[in-house]
Design a protein around this motif. Sequence first.
Motif, PDB file in Angstrom:
ATOM      1  N   GLY A  82       0.763  -1.208  -0.036  1.00 55.23           N
ATOM      2  CA  GLY A  82      -0.294  -0.008   0.010  1.00 55.23           C
ATOM      3  C   GLY A  82       0.759   1.257  -0.010  1.00 55.23           C
ATOM      4  N   LYS A  83       2.268   1.122   0.239  1.00 54.50           N
ATOM      5  CA  LYS A  83       2.939   2.294   0.057  1.00 54.50           C
ATOM      6  C   LYS A  83       2.927   2.753  -1.288  1.00 54.50           C
ATOM      7  CE  LYS A  83       7.649   3.805   0.705  1.00 54.50           C
ATOM      8  NZ  LYS A  83       9.150   3.422   0.995  1.00 54.50           N
ATOM      9  N   ARG A  84       2.779   4.031  -1.544  1.00 55.91           N
ATOM     10  CA  ARG A  84       2.601   4.956  -2.493  1.00 55.91           C
ATOM     11  C   ARG A  84       3.780   6.116  -2.770  1.00 55.91           C
ATOM     12  NH1 ARG A  84       0.498   1.060  -3.894  1.00 55.91           N
ATOM     13  NH2 ARG A  84      -1.502   0.676  -4.957  1.00 55.91           N
ATOM     14  N   PRO A  85       4.018   6.451  -3.627  1.00 55.39           N
ATOM     15  CA  PRO A  85       4.971   7.774  -3.647  1.00 55.39           C
ATOM     16  C   PRO A  85       4.781   9.027  -3.536  1.00 55.39           C
ATOM     17  CG  PRO A  85       4.600   6.953  -5.955  1.00 55.39           C
ATOM     18  CD  PRO A  85       3.581   6.200  -5.096  1.00 55.39           C
ATOM     19  N   PRO A  86       3.639   9.531  -2.960  1.00 53.38           N
ATOM     20  CA  PRO A  86       3.379  10.736  -2.787  1.00 53.38           C
ATOM     21  C   PRO A  86       4.481  11.678  -1.879  1.00 53.38           C
ATOM     22  CG  PRO A  86       1.758   9.586  -1.304  1.00 53.38           C
ATOM     23  CD  PRO A  86       2.522   8.726  -2.187  1.00 53.38           C
ATOM     24  N   ALA A  87       5.218  10.929  -1.022  1.00 51.13           N
ATOM     25  CA  ALA A  87       6.143  11.587  -0.245  1.00 51.13           C
ATOM     26  C   ALA A  87       6.950  12.334  -1.104  1.00 51.13           C
ATOM     27  CB  ALA A  87       6.651  10.549   0.706  1.00 51.13           C
ATOM     28  N   ALA A  88       7.481  11.428  -2.258  1.00 49.16           N
ATOM     29  CA  ALA A  88       8.418  11.914  -3.079  1.00 49.16           C
ATOM     30  C   ALA A  88       7.815  13.164  -3.981  1.00 49.16           C
ATOM     31  CB  ALA A  88       8.747  11.088  -4.176  1.00 49.16           C
ATOM     32  N   GLY A  89       6.565  13.084  -4.136  1.00 49.82           N
ATOM     33  CA  GLY A  89       6.070  14.231  -4.722  1.00 49.82           C
ATOM     34  C   GLY A  89       6.052  15.492  -3.946  1.00 49.82           C
ATOM     35  N   HIS A  90       5.546  15.403  -2.558  1.00 44.69           N
ATOM     36  CA  HIS A  90       5.604  16.520  -1.611  1.00 44.69           C
ATOM     37  C   HIS A  90       7.058  16.963  -1.510  1.00 44.69           C
ATOM     38  CE1 HIS A  90       1.752  15.445  -0.555  1.00 44.69           C
ATOM     39  NE2 HIS A  90       1.972  14.434   0.315  1.00 44.69           N
ATOM     40  N   ARG A  91       8.087  16.319  -1.548  1.00 46.76           N
ATOM     41  CA  ARG A  91       9.348  16.690  -1.466  1.00 46.76           C
ATOM     42  C   ARG A  91       9.653  17.474  -2.718  1.00 46.76           C
ATOM     43  NH1 ARG A  91      14.641  14.687   1.088  1.00 46.76           N
ATOM     44  NH2 ARG A  91      16.269  15.498   0.010  1.00 46.76           N
ATOM     45  N   PHE A 497      -5.120   0.908   4.708  1.00 49.79           N
ATOM     46  CA  PHE A 497      -6.313   0.682   3.801  1.00 49.79           C
ATOM     47  C   PHE A 497      -5.887  -0.423   2.705  1.00 49.79           C
ATOM     48  CE2 PHE A 497      -8.458   5.161   3.654  1.00 49.79           C
ATOM     49  CZ  PHE A 497      -8.790   4.937   4.862  1.00 49.79           C
ATOM     50  N   TYR A 498      -4.710  -0.607   2.338  1.00 51.26           N
ATOM     51  CA  TYR A 498      -4.218  -1.639   1.574  1.00 51.26           C
ATOM     52  C   TYR A 498      -4.169  -3.037   2.257  1.00 51.26           C
ATOM     53  CZ  TYR A 498      -1.896  -4.735  -2.009  1.00 51.26           C
ATOM     54  OH  TYR A 498      -1.674  -5.470  -3.069  1.00 51.26           O
ATOM     55  N   MET A 499      -3.810  -2.911   3.635  1.00 49.67           N
ATOM     56  CA  MET A 499      -3.545  -4.027   4.536  1.00 49.67           C
ATOM     57  C   MET A 499      -5.186  -4.863   4.701  1.00 49.67           C
ATOM     58  SD  MET A 499      -0.742  -2.890   7.455  1.00 49.67           S
ATOM     59  CE  MET A 499       0.914  -3.078   6.894  1.00 49.67           C
ATOM     60  N   VAL A 500      -5.970  -3.790   5.046  1.00 46.71           N
ATOM     61  CA  VAL A 500      -7.308  -4.162   5.189  1.00 46.71           C
ATOM     62  C   VAL A 500      -8.063  -5.099   4.044  1.00 46.71           C
ATOM     63  CG1 VAL A 500      -9.795  -3.605   5.712  1.00 46.71           C
ATOM     64  CG2 VAL A 500      -7.641  -2.531   7.049  1.00 46.71           C
ATOM     65  N   TYR A 501      -7.675  -4.265   2.762  1.00 50.24           N
ATOM     66  CA  TYR A 501      -8.198  -4.696   1.476  1.00 50.24           C
ATOM     67  C   TYR A 501      -7.663  -5.994   1.384  1.00 50.24           C
ATOM     68  CZ  TYR A 501      -8.134  -5.665  -3.361  1.00 50.24           C
ATOM     69  OH  TYR A 501      -8.182  -6.176  -4.759  1.00 50.24           O
ATOM     70  N   TRP A 505     -10.130  -9.560   1.071  1.00 52.11           N
ATOM     71  CA  TRP A 505     -10.317 -10.169  -0.535  1.00 52.11           C
ATOM     72  C   TRP A 505      -9.375 -11.383  -0.665  1.00 52.11           C
ATOM     73  CZ3 TRP A 505     -14.784  -9.051  -2.544  1.00 52.11           C
ATOM     74  CH2 TRP A 505     -15.484  -7.735  -2.209  1.00 52.11           C
ATOM     75  N   THR A 506      -8.365 -11.572   0.040  1.00 49.13           N
ATOM     76  CA  THR A 506      -7.825 -12.714  -0.385  1.00 49.13           C
ATOM     77  C   THR A 506      -8.035 -14.024   0.563  1.00 49.13           C
ATOM     78  OG1 THR A 506      -5.413 -11.406  -0.232  1.00 49.13           O
ATOM     79  CG2 THR A 506      -5.158 -13.749   0.026  1.00 49.13           C
TER      80      THR A 506
END
Length: 512
Positions: A82-91, A497-501, A505-506
């Motif tokens: 679920g990790k996404r790269p918005p952090a790089a976008g903020h930087r 959120f991705y963990m719960v998903y 569903w798995t």
Amino acid sequence: RDKWSKKMDFLLSVIGFAVDLGNVWRFPYICYQNGGGAFLIPYTLMAVFGGVPLFYMELALGQFHRMGAIPIWKRICPIFKGKRPPAAGHRRALRATPVAWALYYFYSSFSGTLPWASCNNPWNTPDCTNYFGRSNVTWTNFSRSPAEEFYTLWKGVKTSGKVRKSALVPALPGHRCARALGTWGLAAWHAASPPWPGPGRRDRAEHLPGSWWGVIFYLRPDWGKLLSTAVWVDAAAQIFFSLGPGFGVLLALASYNHFHNNCYRDALVTSTVNCLTSFLSGFVIFTVLGYMAEMRDMEVEDVARDKGPSLLFITYPEAIANMVGSTFFAIIFFLMMITLGLDSTFGGLEAVITAVMDEYPQVLAGRRELFVLGLITVCFLGSLSTLTYGGAYVVKLLEEFGAGCSILAVVLLETIAVSWFYGIQRFSHDVKVMLGFTPGLFWKVCWVAISPALLAFIVISSLLDQPPLTLFDYQYPEWSISVGYLIGASSFICIPFYMVYKLVWTPGSLKQ
């Protein structure tokens, strides 16, 4: 997969990402604020036991798995994908915006008289006070320097929105920045005044009087500060944000290395360069602050009360405007800022590009140029708000919340996922396959226990102590603080959120 054509290309890219504008404005201020020379103790400890081990970990992960920040979790621990790269976008937004401002200042520097050198401009107010080269000028709490008024009252998005597009041009090599910084530092130190001859007195030199006084304030140790938790939090936050683990940039850059490249040596070299640059930048910054304090007949701490972009766009231009050869030094200084900012900006963009391209290779194969064009366009439009009259306040909000506790929480989860779920023995074996030797006990202990403990300490301490957000004596309203928290949460919220998903569903039991 593409690979770096030369080893030096990779090193310069990593150094260019890590050594950015934060080294110039943030470290010197935090060092002075947190005990001067005494601050170097917690800073060094946090670097040795936290920043450098995680820097090494990310380089090794990217080089071994040859993937960006999104698909790499399929091989490490899928539930953390679920990790996404918005952090790089903020930087990227934080670094690209000062680049746009620097471009405007750079353009404005090509004039016989710098526009922020006097109070005779259309944007100046009755509070404008130019005290350089004049006598019987009193500086009050209501006084504003020409440089400050140029920064806060210029034409905003109408003018600088055009130069914002110039951030798309290729960056100059990172070592050019170091040369420019060295030129500026030598000029400041060449004119530095000697220590004051008596108590309460400061000797006046022919050029830059009081500059040595600024250095004393920078390095004079206040050992009592070491008893404050806030000092250790600031030290840890500075080293993590400076080296940049968790933003996905190191993973992306290392993924293009040759498989047997010595990333261990690279981590030590680039981390050392980063920390030394931060420390040496403090000498350059505080020689100028001492000079400003002397001219205003104020204490250094009063001149240095504002950290962040205002240090680069108010304090420095004001000092440059009153030096011999001001036009030349202004051009050199803002050229340095542009190259520093571009290196870091392109690193952040590469993290997003690599992560998404690796995640959707079938869709984006052969369409990299179009994807980059779309990404740049979105980033450009999203950054326009930082170029309005209130742009400085937007940048401050992004600086405080866009890359704060949420990013550290992401790094914490990354460390736990690699060390505890993927397994430290498996990760050590991967490193041995690449480098021919197993990481030592020190690195394993840091990855498993010390680094996660430091990160958890920073996150909890930061959440418990949230001072009011202010800029230029303006206190942010509560609704803007809520917006800031939402911006920060965007870098972290995808993980739970991705963990719960995946758990819902798995197929299979919870244990499976």
